[in-house]
Design a protein around this motif. Structure first.
Motif, short mmCIF file in Angstrom:
data_model
loop_
_atom_site.label_atom_id
_atom_site.label_comp_id
_atom_site.label_asym_id
_atom_site.label_seq_id
_atom_site.Cartn_x
_atom_site.Cartn_y
_atom_site.Cartn_z
N GLU A 6 46.29 41.10 30.33
CA GLU A 6 45.46 40.53 31.20
C GLU A 6 45.06 41.33 32.73
OE1 GLU A 6 45.55 36.10 31.67
OE2 GLU A 6 47.12 36.14 30.22
N ASP A 7 45.77 42.33 32.71
CA ASP A 7 45.44 43.25 33.88
C ASP A 7 44.43 44.22 33.76
OD1 ASP A 7 47.73 41.98 35.04
OD2 ASP A 7 49.43 43.34 34.65
N ASN A 8 43.36 43.74 33.85
CA ASN A 8 42.25 44.64 33.61
C ASN A 8 41.85 45.50 34.72
OD1 ASN A 8 40.91 42.78 35.35
ND2 ASN A 8 38.97 42.67 34.15
N TRP A 9 42.66 45.28 35.80
CA TRP A 9 42.43 46.14 36.87
C TRP A 9 42.99 47.55 36.87
CZ3 TRP A 9 47.01 47.39 38.80
CH2 TRP A 9 48.12 46.70 38.61
N ARG A 10 44.12 47.65 35.69
CA ARG A 10 44.77 48.76 35.47
C ARG A 10 43.50 49.85 34.81
NH1 ARG A 10 50.44 48.13 35.86
NH2 ARG A 10 50.84 46.13 35.59
N TYR A 11 42.94 49.40 33.94
CA TYR A 11 41.85 50.42 33.30
C TYR A 11 41.03 51.11 34.41
CZ TYR A 11 43.38 48.21 29.08
OH TYR A 11 44.10 47.47 28.21
N VAL A 12 40.65 50.25 35.40
CA VAL A 12 39.78 50.86 36.56
C VAL A 12 40.59 51.75 37.23
CG1 VAL A 12 38.34 50.08 38.64
CG2 VAL A 12 38.75 48.44 36.91
N GLU A 13 41.88 51.54 37.87
CA GLU A 13 42.50 52.48 38.56
C GLU A 13 42.71 53.71 37.83
OE1 GLU A 13 46.29 50.79 39.64
OE2 GLU A 13 45.40 49.76 41.34
N LYS A 14 43.19 53.56 36.44
CA LYS A 14 43.16 54.88 35.81
C LYS A 14 41.85 55.86 35.81
CE LYS A 14 44.66 56.38 31.01
NZ LYS A 14 45.26 56.13 29.64
N ALA A 63 36.89 38.82 36.23
CA ALA A 63 35.65 39.27 36.88
C ALA A 63 36.05 40.06 38.45
CB ALA A 63 34.29 38.51 36.97
N TYR A 64 36.69 39.20 38.98
CA TYR A 64 36.97 39.50 40.35
C TYR A 64 38.09 40.73 40.47
CZ TYR A 64 33.73 36.12 42.37
OH TYR A 64 32.79 35.32 42.69
N LEU A 65 38.92 40.69 39.50
CA LEU A 65 39.98 41.44 39.52
C LEU A 65 39.42 43.00 39.30
CD1 LEU A 65 43.02 39.96 37.57
CD2 LEU A 65 43.08 40.45 40.34
N SER A 66 38.65 43.04 38.17
CA SER A 66 37.89 44.35 37.98
C SER A 66 36.97 44.91 38.93
CB SER A 66 37.35 44.09 36.55
OG SER A 66 36.53 45.34 35.91
N VAL A 67 36.14 44.11 39.48
CA VAL A 67 35.34 44.52 40.51
C VAL A 67 36.19 45.00 41.91
CG1 VAL A 67 33.47 43.80 42.03
CG2 VAL A 67 33.18 43.53 39.69
N PHE A 68 36.84 44.17 42.32
CA PHE A 68 37.58 44.47 43.66
C PHE A 68 38.36 45.82 43.40
CE2 PHE A 68 37.48 40.37 46.16
CZ PHE A 68 36.40 40.22 45.96
N ALA A 69 38.97 46.05 41.93
CA ALA A 69 39.79 47.24 41.54
C ALA A 69 38.78 48.67 41.68
CB ALA A 69 40.33 47.17 40.23
N GLY A 70 37.53 48.36 41.75
CA GLY A 70 36.47 49.51 41.88
C GLY A 70 35.28 49.33 40.73
N SER A 71 35.29 48.34 39.78
CA SER A 71 34.21 48.41 38.68
C SER A 71 32.84 48.15 39.78
CB SER A 71 34.53 47.24 37.97
OG SER A 71 35.66 47.72 36.99
N PHE A 72 31.89 48.84 38.95
CA PHE A 72 30.53 48.70 39.53
C PHE A 72 29.83 47.48 38.91
CE2 PHE A 72 29.83 50.94 35.64
CZ PHE A 72 28.73 50.48 34.95
N GLY A 73 30.42 46.80 38.41
CA GLY A 73 29.79 45.39 37.96
C GLY A 73 30.78 44.76 36.86
N HIS A 74 30.17 43.86 36.14
CA HIS A 74 31.14 43.07 35.28
C HIS A 74 30.46 42.56 34.16
CE1 HIS A 74 34.83 41.23 34.09
NE2 HIS A 74 34.26 40.21 33.75
N THR A 75 30.79 42.51 32.94
CA THR A 75 30.06 41.73 31.73
C THR A 75 30.93 40.49 31.25
OG1 THR A 75 29.08 43.71 30.80
CG2 THR A 75 29.34 41.71 29.46
N TYR A 76 29.98 39.52 31.33
CA TYR A 76 30.74 38.04 30.75
C TYR A 76 30.48 37.84 29.37
CZ TYR A 76 30.15 32.92 30.28
OH TYR A 76 30.31 31.78 29.63
N GLY A 77 31.13 37.15 28.89
CA GLY A 77 30.82 36.65 27.33
C GLY A 77 31.19 35.25 27.15
N HIS A 78 30.67 34.61 26.04
CA HIS A 78 31.00 33.25 25.80
C HIS A 78 31.04 33.34 24.18
CE1 HIS A 78 30.62 28.96 24.68
NE2 HIS A 78 30.80 28.68 26.19
#
Length: 469
Positions: free
Chosen positions: A256-264, A305-320
């Motif tokens: 669940e640590d999606n921020w890791r992909y952003v950092e890398k 969403a917030y973990l990814s964006v605060f890690a440096g993503s330029f946005g985010h995609t939601y899904g249902h």
């Protein structure tokens, strides 16, 4: 759906569409491009573009024209500015009108038949309706599993890319997606052929690659000239659920640590922007395949969403779960979907995603960087993790579970700092007060209805007026 319900949806769609027409269309600011610091997207005139995506995979196959109009109007109403779709999910694919995407392999010579509302006519309607609503279409050209199984070879990819580029190169609201839930080292030559075929005709639209779960396009294509920005799929598993693929081989219990992909990705050269193009969907079973597993909730999609964006993503995609497959009673459900898609357009996660875009556009956009040094003491792991981002004169810290934290206010300018709590569920700011800007601030979010909830701590140089307080 009953006739009266359809009538209401159509009337509401027409009303919402007329409202959306009054708003500035994004491309009036020029085409999308990568910002000069290679971290974000912007329009040609310099206006920032915060990507807020919605996952509408089976929109071309499972909706009629009225449903397209209603769905896209609801996306626009709730702040979404990108809808990601599977252009074809079979060879051939069929739409709700029973029309095929191809007649004879990847030969598109006779695809537009007089007097027939065909597959590509319907795709045109989707693109044009999205355009009127100010929404970009993230066009996944073909789903990856089809390529993996040999349904499209290099020559067919070139032919298909030419067809797509010539058809949509003049539409202002296209973003090209190569791949489709597949690792980039599988059939790489086909993906390269498709990407280069499109780019040889259409250089006006951005392009990315949608990879398999727990992988990133940066793993294979960061150096590719056709790849304008990276995309990763953090996927749908909870901590401890894994199949041994992607990053999970190396990073145990980090699903669940999606921020890791952003950092890398942001540590690579050349530097390219990155986004989580497929995190956990709202109301989908954890791990996808067992409908008896617990389901991801609105708090989970906010956290991703917030973990990814605060890690440096330029946005985010939601899904249902129901919306992405446009499930309705009478259709075979995937992943345990139970509720009709049109009944899910008011679900909490769908409605609350716009609060993230609202927050990020409140502050100077392009100088924002991730900065964990703002947090003193333990940044935490898993659900305890705090994550921080800042500009020159503002900082934001996301706190998922309401734990106490220490914030170094000296990381931004200003002798005095004004501080707020931002509620990601309501989009409201609650003013805390003005404090000494050189101090380490110890603070704990207030409980909401007796429970700890996720909040964003906001501090701004008191000389600035970004929040009009």
């Amino acid at each position: 759906m009953k006739k009266i319900t359809i009538f209401i949806l159509i009337i509401y769609s027409v009303f919402t569409f007329s409202q959306n027409k009054k708003h500035e269309l994004p491309w009036s600011n020029g085409a999308l491009q990568v910002s000069s610091n290679n971290r974000y997207l912007q329009h040609k005139n310099g206006k920032p573009f915060f990507w807020l995506g919605e996952t509408g995979w089976l929109l071309p196959e499972r909706t009629d024209r009225d449903e397209v109009d209603f769905y896209l109007s609801q996306c626009a109403k709730n702040g979404f500015n990108v809808v990601q779709v599977q252009t074809i999910n079979a060879v051939p694919a069929y739409n709700k009108y029973g029309q095929p995407s191809m007649i004879d392999g990847f030969n598109f010579t006779n695809i537009n038949q007089k007097g027939i509302y065909g597959y590509w006519d319907h795709m045109d309607h989707i693109v044009k309706t999205a355009e009127k609503n100010g929404v970009y279409i993230g066009m996944v050209c073909i789903w990856g599993g089809l390529v993996k199984s040999g349904k499209m070879n290099v020559d067919e990819a070139k032919s298909y890319g030419k067809f797509l580029a010539e058809r949509y190169k003049d539409s202002p609201n296209i973003i090209w997606f190569i791949g489709g839930d597949l690792r980039g080292d599988i059939k790489t030559e086909v993906w390269e052929a498709l990407a280069n075929s499109i780019k040889s005709i259409d250089n006006n639209h951005l392009m990315t690659y949608h990879p398999f779960g727990a992988t990133s396009s940066a793993d294979w294509f960061n150096d590719a000239e056709w790849l304008d920005f990276n995309m990763f799929q953090s996927g749908h598993r909870r901590y401890g659920q894994r199949k041994g693929d992607g990053e999970i081989k190396k990073l145990a219990d980090t699903e669940e640590d999606n921020w890791r992909y952003v950092e890398k990705a942001l540590a690579l050269k050349p530097l390219k922007p990155i986004i989580d193009g497929e995190p956990s969907y709202e109301d989908i079973p954890q791990g996808l395949h067992d409908a008896n597993e617990p389901r991801w909730k609105d708090s989970d999609v906010r956290r991703y969403a917030y973990l990814s964006v605060f890690a440096g993503s330029f946005g985010h995609t939601y899904g249902h779960n129901s919306i992405m497959q446009f499930y309705r009673p009478g259709l075979p459900p995937a992943y345990g979907a139970k509720r009709a898609w049109y009944d899910c357009l008011n679900d909490t996660g769908f409605v609350q995603m716009q609060n993230l875009k609202y927050l990020m556009l409140k502050f100077p956009y392009f100088d924002r960087i991730p900065d964990q040094s703002i947090i003193k003491g333990e940044v935490g792991e898993r659900y305890n993790r705090l994550i921080a981002t800042r500009g020159n004169d503002y900082l934001l810290v996301y706190n998922y579970n309401g734990r106490s934290m220490e914030i170094d206010l000296s990381k931004i300018t200003g002798k005095q700092k004004k501080c707020w709590w931002y509620n990601p569920r309501t989009g409201d700011f609650n003013y805390i007060g003005e404090v000494d800007g050189s101090k380490i601030m110890q603070i704990t979010p207030e409980k909401e209805n007796g429970e700890s909830k996720d909040f964003v701590f906001v501090a701004v140089d008191a000389a600035k007026n970004y929040l009009n307080n």
